[in-house]
Scaffold this active site. Structure first.
Site, PDB file in Angstrom:
ATOM      1  N   ARG A  46       0.816  -1.219   0.000  1.00 25.22           N
ATOM      2  CA  ARG A  46       0.000   0.000   0.000  1.00 25.22           C
ATOM      3  C   ARG A  46       0.844   1.261   0.000  1.00 25.22           C
ATOM      4  O   ARG A  46       0.403   2.316  -0.428  1.00 25.22           O
ATOM      5  CB  ARG A  46      -0.868   0.001   1.253  1.00 25.22           C
ATOM      6  CG  ARG A  46      -2.319  -0.235   0.950  1.00 25.22           C
ATOM      7  CD  ARG A  46      -3.137  -0.115   2.186  1.00 25.22           C
ATOM      8  NE  ARG A  46      -2.368  -0.485   3.376  1.00 25.22           N
ATOM      9  CZ  ARG A  46      -2.899  -1.046   4.461  1.00 25.22           C
ATOM     10  NH1 ARG A  46      -4.156  -1.296   4.503  1.00 25.22           N
ATOM     11  NH2 ARG A  46      -2.160  -1.347   5.498  1.00 25.22           N
ATOM     12  N   LYS A 145       2.654 -18.649   6.627  1.00 24.22           N
ATOM     13  CA  LYS A 145       1.959 -18.997   7.841  1.00 24.22           C
ATOM     14  C   LYS A 145       1.741 -17.740   8.668  1.00 24.22           C
ATOM     15  O   LYS A 145       2.495 -16.790   8.469  1.00 24.22           O
ATOM     16  CB  LYS A 145       2.747 -20.035   8.627  1.00 24.22           C
ATOM     17  CG  LYS A 145       4.137 -19.529   9.069  1.00 24.22           C
ATOM     18  CD  LYS A 145       4.585 -20.144  10.341  1.00 24.22           C
ATOM     19  CE  LYS A 145       4.078 -19.452  11.555  1.00 24.22           C
ATOM     20  NZ  LYS A 145       4.874 -18.329  12.038  1.00 24.22           N
ATOM     21  N   HIS A 175       8.766 -22.610   6.778  1.00 22.81           N
ATOM     22  CA  HIS A 175      10.184 -22.548   6.412  1.00 22.81           C
ATOM     23  C   HIS A 175      11.037 -23.564   7.173  1.00 22.81           C
ATOM     24  O   HIS A 175      12.141 -23.866   6.774  1.00 22.81           O
ATOM     25  CB  HIS A 175      10.739 -21.120   6.559  1.00 22.81           C
ATOM     26  CG  HIS A 175      11.012 -20.683   7.962  1.00 22.81           C
ATOM     27  ND1 HIS A 175      10.029 -20.302   8.835  1.00 22.81           N
ATOM     28  CD2 HIS A 175      12.166 -20.562   8.649  1.00 22.81           C
ATOM     29  CE1 HIS A 175      10.569 -19.970   9.987  1.00 22.81           C
ATOM     30  NE2 HIS A 175      11.872 -20.113   9.910  1.00 22.81           N
ATOM     31  N   LYS A 179      14.802 -26.034   6.155  1.00 21.13           N
ATOM     32  CA  LYS A 179      16.080 -26.007   6.873  1.00 21.13           C
ATOM     33  C   LYS A 179      16.888 -27.253   6.524  1.00 21.13           C
ATOM     34  O   LYS A 179      16.347 -28.353   6.493  1.00 21.13           O
ATOM     35  CB  LYS A 179      15.836 -25.930   8.390  1.00 21.13           C
ATOM     36  CG  LYS A 179      15.335 -24.556   8.828  1.00 21.13           C
ATOM     37  CD  LYS A 179      15.273 -24.456  10.338  1.00 21.13           C
ATOM     38  CE  LYS A 179      14.583 -23.175  10.785  1.00 21.13           C
ATOM     39  NZ  LYS A 179      15.415 -21.976  10.720  1.00 21.13           N
ATOM     40  N   GLU A 213      14.226 -19.730  21.377  1.00 13.08           N
ATOM     41  CA  GLU A 213      14.747 -18.492  20.790  1.00 13.08           C
ATOM     42  C   GLU A 213      15.182 -17.553  21.909  1.00 13.08           C
ATOM     43  O   GLU A 213      14.621 -17.602  23.017  1.00 13.08           O
ATOM     44  CB  GLU A 213      13.653 -17.793  19.979  1.00 13.08           C
ATOM     45  CG  GLU A 213      13.114 -18.611  18.837  1.00 13.08           C
ATOM     46  CD  GLU A 213      12.131 -17.800  18.005  1.00 13.08           C
ATOM     47  OE1 GLU A 213      12.571 -17.200  17.023  1.00 13.08           O
ATOM     48  OE2 GLU A 213      10.935 -17.758  18.355  1.00 13.08           O
ATOM     49  N   ASP A 232       1.810 -19.586  16.749  1.00 12.40           N
ATOM     50  CA  ASP A 232       2.925 -19.071  15.942  1.00 12.40           C
ATOM     51  C   ASP A 232       3.955 -20.160  15.628  1.00 12.40           C
ATOM     52  O   ASP A 232       4.572 -20.142  14.574  1.00 12.40           O
ATOM     53  CB  ASP A 232       3.600 -17.914  16.714  1.00 12.40           C
ATOM     54  CG  ASP A 232       4.721 -17.252  15.927  1.00 12.40           C
ATOM     55  OD1 ASP A 232       4.473 -16.860  14.773  1.00 12.40           O
ATOM     56  OD2 ASP A 232       5.851 -17.130  16.469  1.00 12.40           O
ATOM     57  N   HIS A 237       5.530 -25.182  12.761  1.00 15.46           N
ATOM     58  CA  HIS A 237       6.911 -25.674  12.760  1.00 15.46           C
ATOM     59  C   HIS A 237       7.108 -26.940  13.607  1.00 15.46           C
ATOM     60  O   HIS A 237       7.670 -27.927  13.155  1.00 15.46           O
ATOM     61  CB  HIS A 237       7.882 -24.607  13.268  1.00 15.46           C
ATOM     62  CG  HIS A 237       7.798 -23.303  12.530  1.00 15.46           C
ATOM     63  ND1 HIS A 237       7.573 -23.231  11.187  1.00 15.46           N
ATOM     64  CD2 HIS A 237       7.916 -22.017  12.951  1.00 15.46           C
ATOM     65  CE1 HIS A 237       7.560 -21.951  10.804  1.00 15.46           C
ATOM     66  NE2 HIS A 237       7.761 -21.194  11.866  1.00 15.46           N
ATOM     67  N   LYS A 337      10.109 -17.701  23.438  1.00 18.90           N
ATOM     68  CA  LYS A 337      10.960 -16.546  23.154  1.00 18.90           C
ATOM     69  C   LYS A 337      11.663 -16.133  24.436  1.00 18.90           C
ATOM     70  O   LYS A 337      11.194 -16.427  25.526  1.00 18.90           O
ATOM     71  CB  LYS A 337      10.106 -15.404  22.616  1.00 18.90           C
ATOM     72  CG  LYS A 337       9.435 -15.772  21.286  1.00 18.90           C
ATOM     73  CD  LYS A 337       9.196 -14.571  20.414  1.00 18.90           C
ATOM     74  CE  LYS A 337       8.545 -14.956  19.099  1.00 18.90           C
ATOM     75  NZ  LYS A 337       9.501 -15.451  18.092  1.00 18.90           N
TER      76      LYS A 337
HETATM   77  C1  BG6 Z   1       8.441 -17.707  12.513  1.00 20.93           C
HETATM   78  C2  BG6 Z   1       7.733 -17.163  13.711  1.00 20.93           C
HETATM   79  O1  BG6 Z   1       7.593 -18.532  11.771  1.00 20.93           O
HETATM   80  O2  BG6 Z   1       9.577 -18.453  12.923  1.00 20.93           O
HETATM   81  C3  BG6 Z   1       8.666 -16.306  14.529  1.00 20.93           C
HETATM   82  O3  BG6 Z   1       6.610 -16.395  13.306  1.00 20.93           O
HETATM   83  C4  BG6 Z   1       9.934 -17.065  14.860  1.00 20.93           C
HETATM   84  O4  BG6 Z   1       8.033 -15.871  15.718  1.00 20.93           O
HETATM   85  C5  BG6 Z   1      10.537 -17.697  13.617  1.00 20.93           C
HETATM   86  O5  BG6 Z   1      10.854 -16.176  15.440  1.00 20.93           O
HETATM   87  C6  BG6 Z   1      11.685 -18.619  13.967  1.00 20.93           C
HETATM   88  O6  BG6 Z   1      12.353 -19.016  12.808  1.00 20.93           O
HETATM   89  P1  BG6 Z   1      13.899 -19.400  12.834  1.00 20.93           P
HETATM   90  O7  BG6 Z   1      14.176 -19.814  11.435  1.00 20.93           O
HETATM   91  O8  BG6 Z   1      14.631 -18.160  13.247  1.00 20.93           O
HETATM   92  O9  BG6 Z   1      14.050 -20.506  13.825  1.00 20.93           O
END
Ligand code: BG6
Length: 488
Positions: A46, A145, A175, A179, A213, A232, A237, A337
């Site tokens: 936008r 996602k 994603h 990996k 994380e 999330d 994942h 986190k």
């Molecule tokens: C994302 C989440 O899908 O994956 C994030 O929305 C998270 O909150 C991230 O930090 C973690 O990905 P990676 O590749 O850094 O482990």
């Protein structure tokens, strides 16, 4: 080049994910010579901006987010020249003609529409694409996602997108599946004969999957506060990794064989009923603390978070797969986190030997084998075993680790997960993407947990940033006479 020429249109073209991951990954594939020179990348959003300004922002993002020393001047200049920007209102009418004209400039490129936006506008964007006559036979759509907020919204999105695109043209990205070390799980399990005979609840005592994380919500408060760690991270994942750990061997690596096997695991996950949430799940939320000796604020003090937020930034839970291979054996999942260290790993804990032949050692003195698959960082495989300590005296035993470090063994660059996946879309290979029924099965399992939390008003327990989450998470696994694998 290994992929056909493409036009990559990124909706949410000025968003965090685009600058941090998508464009740096596309640049890396470009620099490595995998991309046809007639390919283009079109950022759409936008924001009012010229292509020149957009290119300048892309350059800034590449400088900031690519690993040091990987941005090359010549290839960067050529990459930026392939980038366009279109100002576009996803819900309104403006900008769509410009996009159509740009795409319709006579090339025969594969068209990818990457929706890096909020999921509630996935459906509307697809309809706009259709109305603007932009979709051709070589078009694909990528859905970031989270796909929805719960089962109902996920179904609605899948339905709306499905009205416009056929399932083989829909790429639901996770994603984690891109990996290197997650894909290596397939190699470990199915390219070696050693592990499979032991890969079941007769020999495995339990399995842990941790994605820890150290970062906080990183300026994504608005999104995160409505999601939380279960939506999330676990819904996608962690459950996808669990599928690859637990699934039966697919007959070959073809797309549907792999996805069929993953789906069977999601369907075999024993529901955590509303009444079980108290025993089998733990929610946490970080308070202020320190990460690597540096003070960090608590979740409630982060920008964009409501001051009485009950969103979890940590979750651990005990899952079970009710099938022949895994009956009676728990899978402990944990993610959060602002934890003590950034580490993702899968721990396969084997059962103890049945009897000790060693004088002075009971069978419980012999530490049971443990296979640790390190997903990130320091990707590798560690096998914890017992060994004889060298020496002429009596036979003394000690734990030792057999260590396969990927970076020591393979000298190649480790590509970012997105590099592989972004090109798989162009190749038209959806093996490492989630099929509609997988996403919905995952939500079906997640939903009673969310309901249970609501019904019993299970608020997240506070934990200090820089620790391993609330003590209730330790208590949950210790009740089963087990402990988390916290090796750093
Ligand atoms: C994302 C989440 O899908 O994956 C994030 O929305 C998270 O909150 C991230 O930090 C973690 O990905 P990676 O590749 O850094 O482990």
């Amino acid at each position: 080049p290994t992929v056909p020429p493409f036009d990559y249109v990124i909706f949410g073209g000025t968003g965090d994910l685009t600058f941090r991951k998508l464009l740096p990954s596309l640049y890396s594939t470009f620099r490595d010579g995998l991309v046809e020179p007639s390919s283009r990348i079109i950022g759409a959003s936008r924001a009012a901006m010229s292509t020149e300004t957009y290119r300048a922002r892309v350059l800034e993002a590449l400088e900031r987010h690519l690993p040091a020393g990987t941005l090359e001047e010549d290839s960067c200049r050529a990459f930026l020249a392939q980038i366009e920007y279109v100002e576009l209102d996803a819900l309104g009418g403006s900008g769509w003609n410009t996009l159509a004209a740009l795409l319709d400039s006579g090339n025969d490129n594969v068209r990818v529409f990457y929706l890096a936006t909020s999921p509630d506008i996935f459906g509307p964007i697809c309809r706009q694409l259709q109305n603007a006559g932009i979709i051709n036979g070589k078009s694909r759509v990528v859905l970031e996602k989270p796909i929805g907020h719960d089962l109902g919204t996920a179904r609605q999105i899948n339905h709306d997108v499905g009205q416009v695109f056929q399932e083989p043209a829909i790429f639901r990205i996770d994603h984690y599946l891109g990996k290197e070390s997650v894909q290596n799980l397939l190699a470990l399990r199915f390219a070696n004969s050693l592990f499979d005979p032991l890969w079941n609840s007769r020999y495995v005592e339990h399995i842990q999957i941790t994605v820890a994380e150290t970062v906080g919500v990183e300026g994504r408060g608005g999104y995160y506060d409505r999601s939380g760690a279960l939506r999330d991270m676990v819904q996608n994942h962690l459950l996808q990794v669990l599928c690859l750990v637990a699934m039966e061997p697919p007959s070959h690596l073809a797309t549907e064989s792999v996805r069929d096997e993953k789906l069977k695991i999601l369907q075999a996950l024993a529901p955590i009923t509303r009444d079980e949430v108290v025993q089998r799940t733990v929610r946490g939320q970080y308070r202020g603390g320190a990460i690597d000796g540096k003070a960090v604020p608590g979740y409630l003090d982060e920008p964009g978070i409501s001051e009485d937020s009950q969103t979890e930034t940590f979750v651990s839970l005990k899952a079970e797969v009710h099938n022949w291979r895994w009956a009676g054996m728990p899978f402990y999942l944990r993610t959060g986190k602002r934890l003590a260290t950034k580490t993702s790993e899968i721990v396969v804990q084997f059962r103890p030997v049945p009897h000790s032949i060693f004088p002075g050692y009971s069978s419980s003195d012999l530490i049971p084998n443990k296979l640790v698959l390190r997903v990130q960082p320091n990707e590798g495989v560690h096998l914890h075993m017992m060994a004889k300590e060298p020496g002429p005296g009596g036979l003394r035993l000690r734990g030792a680790v057999l260590n396969l470090s990927f970076s020591d063994t393979f000298k190649q660059r480790f590509p970012d997960a997105y590099e592989r996946l972004l090109l798989d879309v162009v190749r038209g290979n959806p093996t490492l993407f989630m099929r509609r029924d997988e996403v919905e099965a995952a939500w079906r399992w997640i939903e009673p947990i969310l309901e249970g939390w609501r019904e019993f008003d299970l608020r997240p327990k506070p934990y200090v940033a820089g620790t391993w989450g609330p003590s209730a998470s330790v208590a949950m696994i210790e009740r089963d006479f087990r402990s988390w694998h916290d090796e750093v």
